[in-house]
Each structure stands twice: as structure tokens, then as C-alpha cells.
Design a protein around this motif. Structure first.
Motif, PDB file in Angstrom:
ATOM      1  N   MET A   1       0.844  -1.180   0.000  1.00 21.36           N
ATOM      2  CA  MET A   1       0.000   0.000   0.000  1.00 21.36           C
ATOM      3  C   MET A   1       0.888   1.241   0.000  1.00 21.36           C
ATOM      4  N   LYS A   2       0.725   2.012  -1.024  1.00 15.81           N
ATOM      5  CA  LYS A   2       1.551   3.195  -1.225  1.00 15.81           C
ATOM      6  C   LYS A   2       1.429   4.202  -0.087  1.00 15.81           C
ATOM      7  N   GLU A   3       0.240   4.324   0.494  1.00 19.28           N
ATOM      8  CA  GLU A   3       0.043   5.314   1.543  1.00 19.28           C
ATOM      9  C   GLU A   3       0.863   5.009   2.800  1.00 19.28           C
ATOM     10  N   TYR A   4       1.322   3.795   2.955  1.00 19.97           N
ATOM     11  CA  TYR A   4       2.091   3.425   4.142  1.00 19.97           C
ATOM     12  C   TYR A   4       3.562   3.169   3.840  1.00 19.97           C
ATOM     13  N   ASP A   5       4.047   3.652   2.697  1.00 19.01           N
ATOM     14  CA  ASP A   5       5.455   3.449   2.351  1.00 19.01           C
ATOM     15  C   ASP A   5       6.392   4.039   3.405  1.00 19.01           C
ATOM     16  N   SER A   6       6.072   5.221   3.905  1.00 16.75           N
ATOM     17  CA  SER A   6       6.949   5.848   4.914  1.00 16.75           C
ATOM     18  C   SER A   6       6.889   5.074   6.229  1.00 16.75           C
ATOM     19  N   VAL A   7       5.728   4.540   6.568  1.00 17.45           N
ATOM     20  CA  VAL A   7       5.592   3.732   7.783  1.00 17.45           C
ATOM     21  C   VAL A   7       6.387   2.442   7.620  1.00 17.45           C
ATOM     22  N   ARG A   8       6.274   1.820   6.470  1.00 23.80           N
ATOM     23  CA  ARG A   8       7.012   0.585   6.180  1.00 23.80           C
ATOM     24  C   ARG A   8       8.518   0.841   6.340  1.00 23.80           C
ATOM     25  N   LYS A   9       8.989   1.947   5.777  1.00 21.45           N
ATOM     26  CA  LYS A   9      10.404   2.286   5.879  1.00 21.45           C
ATOM     27  C   LYS A   9      10.802   2.469   7.344  1.00 21.45           C
ATOM     28  N   GLN A  10       9.981   3.177   8.101  1.00 24.90           N
ATOM     29  CA  GLN A  10      10.257   3.395   9.523  1.00 24.90           C
ATOM     30  C   GLN A  10      10.295   2.067  10.282  1.00 24.90           C
ATOM     31  N   LEU A  11       9.367   1.184   9.987  1.00 24.68           N
ATOM     32  CA  LEU A  11       9.330  -0.117  10.662  1.00 24.68           C
ATOM     33  C   LEU A  11      10.570  -0.950  10.325  1.00 24.68           C
ATOM     34  N   PHE A  12      11.007  -0.911   9.074  1.00 21.91           N
ATOM     35  CA  PHE A  12      12.224  -1.641   8.704  1.00 21.91           C
ATOM     36  C   PHE A  12      13.451  -1.054   9.400  1.00 21.91           C
ATOM     37  N   GLU A  13      13.490   0.260   9.546  1.00 29.42           N
ATOM     38  CA  GLU A  13      14.595   0.892  10.277  1.00 29.42           C
ATOM     39  C   GLU A  13      14.584   0.467  11.738  1.00 29.42           C
ATOM     40  N   MET A  14      13.394   0.373  12.304  1.00 27.05           N
ATOM     41  CA  MET A  14      13.274  -0.090  13.694  1.00 27.05           C
ATOM     42  C   MET A  14      13.773  -1.531  13.824  1.00 27.05           C
ATOM     43  N   LEU A  15      13.434  -2.365  12.837  1.00 23.42           N
ATOM     44  CA  LEU A  15      13.907  -3.761  12.842  1.00 23.42           C
ATOM     45  C   LEU A  15      15.428  -3.830  12.790  1.00 23.42           C
ATOM     46  N   GLU A  16      16.025  -3.021  11.947  1.00 21.03           N
ATOM     47  CA  GLU A  16      17.485  -3.003  11.842  1.00 21.03           C
ATOM     48  C   GLU A  16      18.119  -2.609  13.176  1.00 21.03           C
ATOM     49  N   GLU A  17      17.563  -1.587  13.809  1.00 24.31           N
ATOM     50  CA  GLU A  17      18.079  -1.138  15.100  1.00 24.31           C
ATOM     51  C   GLU A  17      17.932  -2.231  16.161  1.00 24.31           C
ATOM     52  N   LEU A  18      16.778  -2.885  16.177  1.00 23.94           N
ATOM     53  CA  LEU A  18      16.558  -3.970  17.141  1.00 23.94           C
ATOM     54  C   LEU A  18      17.502  -5.139  16.885  1.00 23.94           C
ATOM     55  N   ASP A  19      17.711  -5.484  15.620  1.00 24.50           N
ATOM     56  CA  ASP A  19      18.620  -6.585  15.294  1.00 24.50           C
ATOM     57  C   ASP A  19      20.041  -6.267  15.758  1.00 24.50           C
ATOM     58  N   GLU A  20      20.450  -5.027  15.570  1.00 20.95           N
ATOM     59  CA  GLU A  20      21.781  -4.611  16.020  1.00 20.95           C
ATOM     60  C   GLU A  20      21.877  -4.699  17.545  1.00 20.95           C
ATOM     61  N   ARG A  21      20.846  -4.199  18.223  1.00 18.50           N
ATOM     62  CA  ARG A  21      20.820  -4.246  19.686  1.00 18.50           C
ATOM     63  C   ARG A  21      20.823  -5.686  20.187  1.00 18.50           C
ATOM     64  N   LEU A  22      20.023  -6.542  19.556  1.00 18.82           N
ATOM     65  CA  LEU A  22      19.985  -7.954  19.958  1.00 18.82           C
ATOM     66  C   LEU A  22      21.326  -8.648  19.749  1.00 18.82           C
ATOM     67  N   GLY A  23      22.009  -8.296  18.683  1.00 19.53           N
ATOM     68  CA  GLY A  23      23.331  -8.865  18.442  1.00 19.53           C
ATOM     69  C   GLY A  23      24.309  -8.493  19.535  1.00 19.53           C
ATOM     70  N   LYS A  24      24.272  -7.246  19.949  1.00 23.10           N
ATOM     71  CA  LYS A  24      25.161  -6.790  21.025  1.00 23.10           C
ATOM     72  C   LYS A  24      24.801  -7.448  22.352  1.00 23.10           C
ATOM     73  N   ILE A  25      23.520  -7.553  22.625  1.00 14.75           N
ATOM     74  CA  ILE A  25      23.078  -8.184  23.871  1.00 14.75           C
ATOM     75  C   ILE A  25      23.507  -9.644  23.900  1.00 14.75           C
ATOM     76  N   THR A  26      23.303 -10.336  22.793  1.00 11.84           N
ATOM     77  CA  THR A  26      23.683 -11.751  22.713  1.00 11.84           C
ATOM     78  C   THR A  26      25.182 -11.920  22.938  1.00 11.84           C
TER      79      THR A  26
END
Length: 112
Positions: free
Chosen positions: A1-26
Motif C-alpha cells: 500500500m503506497k500510503e504506508y510506504d513511509s511507515v514501512r520504511k520506519q518499521l524496517f529501520e526499527m527492525l534493523e536497530e533492534l537486530d543490532e541491539r539484539l546482536g550486542k546483547i547476545t
């Protein structure tokens, strides 16, 4: 859905940040960079720290799951609709918590 492209991008950025944090925690919990100390008292402190890191890791995994579910809702065309009552989730709530799956009314009810 085109109307949520910016939300999708934000959510993917959040995932990247969480993955990085989880890697450090592990790495910290597994003591990859720094093995457990020989001193018993120091080991006790490290164990307490590991428990805190474990809690933070679990919280990050839960948030990660919520984000992937939000991405799935976007793909299905169900994003922004409360999963309990079916009403629209306010724009303000989605802006504050882009992975919200419930409207503020349902999220505020006890037992939810």
C-alpha cells in the motif's frame, strides 16, 4: 500500500536497530568479548548484569515480533485497524507507536 510506504520504511529501520541491539546483547550475555571473571563476587555481578540483558533482549524480541506483525498488516491492507474492535487506530497513536495493533480504547482496557 503506497500510503504506508513511509511507515514501512520506519518499521524496517526499527527492525534493523533492534537486530543490532539484539546482536550486542547476545554477544554480551555469551561473554564473547570478555569471559567470566575468576573472582566469585565479580561473577555474581556479571550474572546479575546478564539477567538484565536477558530481560532487555526478551523485550526487544517482543517488539521485533510486533513490528513484523505490523508489516504483515500493511501487506494485507489491515494496518491501522484495531485487531479487537475493528475501529480505526488514530493517526496520532500510529505516529507514536507505528506497530500498534489496537486502538487506545482497547489497549487501555484491563486484561489486554
Amino acid at each position: 500500500m503506497k500510503e504506508y510506504d513511509s511507515v514501512r520504511k520506519q518499521l524496517f529501520e526499527m527492525l534493523e536497530e533492534l537486530d543490532e541491539r539484539l546482536g550486542k546483547i547476545t554477544a554480551d550475555v555469551q561473554h564473547i568479548d570478555e569471559p567470566l571473571a575468576q573472582d566469585f563476587e565479580e561473577q555474581a555481578t556479571q550474572t546479575e548484569n546478564d539477567e538484565v540483558l536477558d530481560f532487555l533482549g526478551n523485550s526487544a524480541r517482543i517488539e521485533r515480533k510486533m513490528i513484523t506483525q505490523a508489516l504483515a498488516r500493511i501487506d494485507k491492507g489491515e494496518y491501522g485497524i484495531c485487531e479487537l474492535c475493528g475501529e480505526t487506530i488514530s493517526h496520532e497513536r500510529l505516529k507514536a507507536i507505528p506497530h500498534a495493533s489496537m486502538c487506545i480504547k482497547c489497549a487501555s482496557q484491563p486484561g489486554c
